[in-house]
Design a protein around this motif. Structure first.
Motif, PDB file in Angstrom:
ATOM      1  N   TRP A 149       0.845  -1.198   0.000  1.00 45.99           N
ATOM      2  CA  TRP A 149       0.000   0.000   0.000  1.00 45.99           C
ATOM      3  C   TRP A 149       0.880   1.249   0.000  1.00 45.99           C
ATOM      4  O   TRP A 149       0.646   2.189  -0.765  1.00 45.99           O
ATOM      5  N   MET A 150       1.897   1.274   0.842  1.00 42.40           N
ATOM      6  CA  MET A 150       2.795   2.428   0.898  1.00 42.40           C
ATOM      7  C   MET A 150       3.518   2.620  -0.436  1.00 42.40           C
ATOM      8  O   MET A 150       3.712   3.754  -0.883  1.00 42.40           O
ATOM      9  N   ARG A 151       3.889   1.529  -1.087  1.00 42.47           N
ATOM     10  CA  ARG A 151       4.543   1.632  -2.400  1.00 42.47           C
ATOM     11  C   ARG A 151       3.602   2.257  -3.436  1.00 42.47           C
ATOM     12  O   ARG A 151       4.024   3.061  -4.259  1.00 42.47           O
ATOM     13  N   ARG A 152       2.304   1.884  -3.388  1.00 47.63           N
ATOM     14  CA  ARG A 152       1.335   2.442  -4.331  1.00 47.63           C
ATOM     15  C   ARG A 152       1.156   3.942  -4.107  1.00 47.63           C
ATOM     16  O   ARG A 152       1.056   4.713  -5.062  1.00 47.63           O
ATOM     17  N   VAL A 153       1.135   4.351  -2.834  1.00 53.40           N
ATOM     18  CA  VAL A 153       0.995   5.777  -2.519  1.00 53.40           C
ATOM     19  C   VAL A 153       2.226   6.536  -3.005  1.00 53.40           C
ATOM     20  O   VAL A 153       2.113   7.607  -3.617  1.00 53.40           O
ATOM     21  N   LYS A 154       3.404   5.983  -2.776  1.00 50.50           N
ATOM     22  CA  LYS A 154       4.646   6.647  -3.226  1.00 50.50           C
ATOM     23  C   LYS A 154       4.692   6.705  -4.751  1.00 50.50           C
ATOM     24  O   LYS A 154       5.114   7.717  -5.330  1.00 50.50           O
ATOM     25  N   LYS A 155       4.234   5.655  -5.420  1.00 46.64           N
ATOM     26  CA  LYS A 155       4.212   5.654  -6.890  1.00 46.64           C
ATOM     27  C   LYS A 155       3.266   6.740  -7.403  1.00 46.64           C
ATOM     28  O   LYS A 155       3.576   7.439  -8.377  1.00 46.64           O
ATOM     29  N   ALA A 156       2.121   6.901  -6.744  1.00 41.89           N
ATOM     30  CA  ALA A 156       1.183   7.962  -7.142  1.00 41.89           C
ATOM     31  C   ALA A 156       1.875   9.318  -7.035  1.00 41.89           C
ATOM     32  O   ALA A 156       1.737  10.169  -7.918  1.00 41.89           O
ATOM     33  N   PHE A 157       2.640   9.519  -5.972  1.00 43.34           N
ATOM     34  CA  PHE A 157       3.378  10.780  -5.816  1.00 43.34           C
ATOM     35  C   PHE A 157       4.425  10.927  -6.915  1.00 43.34           C
ATOM     36  O   PHE A 157       4.534  11.984  -7.542  1.00 43.34           O
ATOM     37  N   ASP A 158       5.192   9.869  -7.159  1.00 37.52           N
ATOM     38  CA  ASP A 158       6.228   9.914  -8.204  1.00 37.52           C
ATOM     39  C   ASP A 158       5.621  10.204  -9.577  1.00 37.52           C
ATOM     40  O   ASP A 158       6.221  10.894 -10.390  1.00 37.52           O
ATOM     41  N   ASP A 159       4.411   9.656  -9.820  1.00 37.13           N
ATOM     42  CA  ASP A 159       3.725   9.841 -11.106  1.00 37.13           C
ATOM     43  C   ASP A 159       2.883  11.114 -11.148  1.00 37.13           C
ATOM     44  O   ASP A 159       2.179  11.371 -12.130  1.00 37.13           O
ATOM     45  N   LYS A 160       2.921  11.905 -10.047  1.00 38.11           N
ATOM     46  CA  LYS A 160       2.148  13.156  -9.942  1.00 38.11           C
ATOM     47  C   LYS A 160       0.653  12.923 -10.121  1.00 38.11           C
ATOM     48  O   LYS A 160      -0.041  13.672 -10.798  1.00 38.11           O
ATOM     49  N   GLN A 161       0.144  11.836  -9.505  1.00 36.32           N
ATOM     50  CA  GLN A 161      -1.281  11.528  -9.532  1.00 36.32           C
ATOM     51  C   GLN A 161      -1.839  11.686  -8.120  1.00 36.32           C
ATOM     52  O   GLN A 161      -1.703  10.792  -7.283  1.00 36.32           O
ATOM     53  N   LEU A 162      -2.441  12.837  -7.863  1.00 34.84           N
ATOM     54  CA  LEU A 162      -2.989  13.138  -6.546  1.00 34.84           C
ATOM     55  C   LEU A 162      -4.132  12.187  -6.218  1.00 34.84           C
ATOM     56  O   LEU A 162      -5.101  12.089  -6.977  1.00 34.84           O
ATOM     57  N   PRO A 163      -4.050  11.462  -5.085  1.00 28.70           N
ATOM     58  CA  PRO A 163      -5.165  10.584  -4.705  1.00 28.70           C
ATOM     59  C   PRO A 163      -6.404  11.384  -4.305  1.00 28.70           C
ATOM     60  O   PRO A 163      -6.307  12.510  -3.805  1.00 28.70           O
ATOM     61  N   GLU A 164      -7.561  10.788  -4.523  1.00 28.09           N
ATOM     62  CA  GLU A 164      -8.815  11.368  -4.037  1.00 28.09           C
ATOM     63  C   GLU A 164      -8.840  11.265  -2.518  1.00 28.09           C
ATOM     64  O   GLU A 164      -8.065  10.515  -1.916  1.00 28.09           O
ATOM     65  N   ARG A 165      -9.756  11.998  -1.906  1.00 26.46           N
ATOM     66  CA  ARG A 165      -9.907  11.932  -0.442  1.00 26.46           C
ATOM     67  C   ARG A 165     -10.215  10.496  -0.006  1.00 26.46           C
ATOM     68  O   ARG A 165     -10.991   9.804  -0.661  1.00 26.46           O
ATOM     69  N   GLY A 166      -9.635  10.113   1.116  1.00 29.52           N
ATOM     70  CA  GLY A 166      -9.922   8.793   1.668  1.00 29.52           C
ATOM     71  C   GLY A 166     -11.127   8.799   2.596  1.00 29.52           C
ATOM     72  O   GLY A 166     -11.660   7.747   2.942  1.00 29.52           O
ATOM     73  N   TYR A 167     -11.544  10.014   3.021  1.00 28.18           N
ATOM     74  CA  TYR A 167     -12.658  10.160   3.960  1.00 28.18           C
ATOM     75  C   TYR A 167     -13.558  11.309   3.493  1.00 28.18           C
ATOM     76  O   TYR A 167     -13.137  12.153   2.703  1.00 28.18           O
ATOM     77  N   ARG A 168     -14.779  11.374   4.028  1.00 26.80           N
ATOM     78  CA  ARG A 168     -15.655  12.508   3.747  1.00 26.80           C
ATOM     79  C   ARG A 168     -15.031  13.782   4.322  1.00 26.80           C
ATOM     80  O   ARG A 168     -14.428  13.757   5.396  1.00 26.80           O
ATOM     81  N   LYS A 169     -15.226  14.875   3.636  1.00 29.90           N
ATOM     82  CA  LYS A 169     -14.636  16.153   4.054  1.00 29.90           C
ATOM     83  C   LYS A 169     -15.057  16.551   5.469  1.00 29.90           C
ATOM     84  O   LYS A 169     -14.285  17.170   6.206  1.00 29.90           O
ATOM     85  N   ASP A 170     -16.279  16.193   5.869  1.00 29.20           N
ATOM     86  CA  ASP A 170     -16.770  16.578   7.194  1.00 29.20           C
ATOM     87  C   ASP A 170     -16.516  15.511   8.258  1.00 29.20           C
ATOM     88  O   ASP A 170     -17.008  15.605   9.374  1.00 29.20           O
TER      89      ASP A 170
END
Length: 197
Positions: A149-170
């Motif tokens: 999971w941490m590798r996927r998050v780091k890859k998203a950063f390396d690829d400049k792909q901002l993840p969507e929110r993991g939780y509701r804003k409120d």
């Protein structure tokens, strides 16, 4: 939250959301660490205190409270302070808080150790209670999942792909996040990565 980590990697400015009570709690824990690590340093079982832990893939940096040597086995140790109620809960149930065990397991994986321990100190009485952590299949499965999971998050950063929110804003989690304002200022996101288990 994968978005939190992306924004942290990016250098987002953290907002201090701790109140006075939380600061006092942090300082109390720091004082306990210094006191107990001082005792460990003069003992015959501590090989190192405040041991730097570094890993490249995924990138992890931490400070393990102590590396112990007991009966020719190296043991990863994490020290936590607890209120009287929490301490007694751990003692009665012979269990540690999940994320405390996870922290020890991460260090154990990086150092290739079979044994770890979460040590709790009662803030009220200074009593000590230890919960041993011995690698089992469920631990291996979880840590392998977590590192992936941490590798996927780091890859998203390396690829400049901002993840969507993991939780509701409120949600309570978003409201307590030190990167809430940075997160709110950014677009919806480019990629969906589930929040970690």
């Amino acid at each position: 939250c994968p978005r939190y980590w992306y924004l942290a990697f990016e250098g987002g400015i953290f907002e201090n959301k701790m109140d006075g009570k939380t600061w006092a709690n942090v300082n109390s824990g720091t004082d306990a660490h210094k006191r107990i690590e001082g005792i460990l340093e003069i003992s015959s079982i501590a090989e190192e205190t405040e041991k730097d832990i570094r890993h490249d893939d995924p990138p992890i940096y931490g400070k393990m409270d102590a590396l112990l040597k007991i009966d020719d086995n190296h043991v990863a140790m994490e020290l936590k302070t607890a209120t009287d109620e929490a301490f007694n809960y751990h003692k009665i149930n012979n269990s540690a808080t999940r994320y405390h065990v996870e922290q020890v397991l991460i260090y154990m994986k990086i150092l290739n150790l079979k044994y770890g321990v979460v040590v709790y100190e009662n803030k009220n009485t200074f009593e000590i209670f230890s919960i041993p952590v011995v690698v089992q299949k469920k631990h291996v499965d979880f840590i392998n999942y977590l590192f992936d999971w941490m590798r996927r998050v780091k890859k998203a950063f390396d690829d400049k792909q901002l993840p969507e929110r993991g939780y509701r804003k409120d949600s309570k989690i978003c409201k307590g996040c030190p990167l809430e304002k940075v997160c709110d200022s950014r677009e919806k996101g480019d990629i969906k990565i589930e929040r970690r288990k």
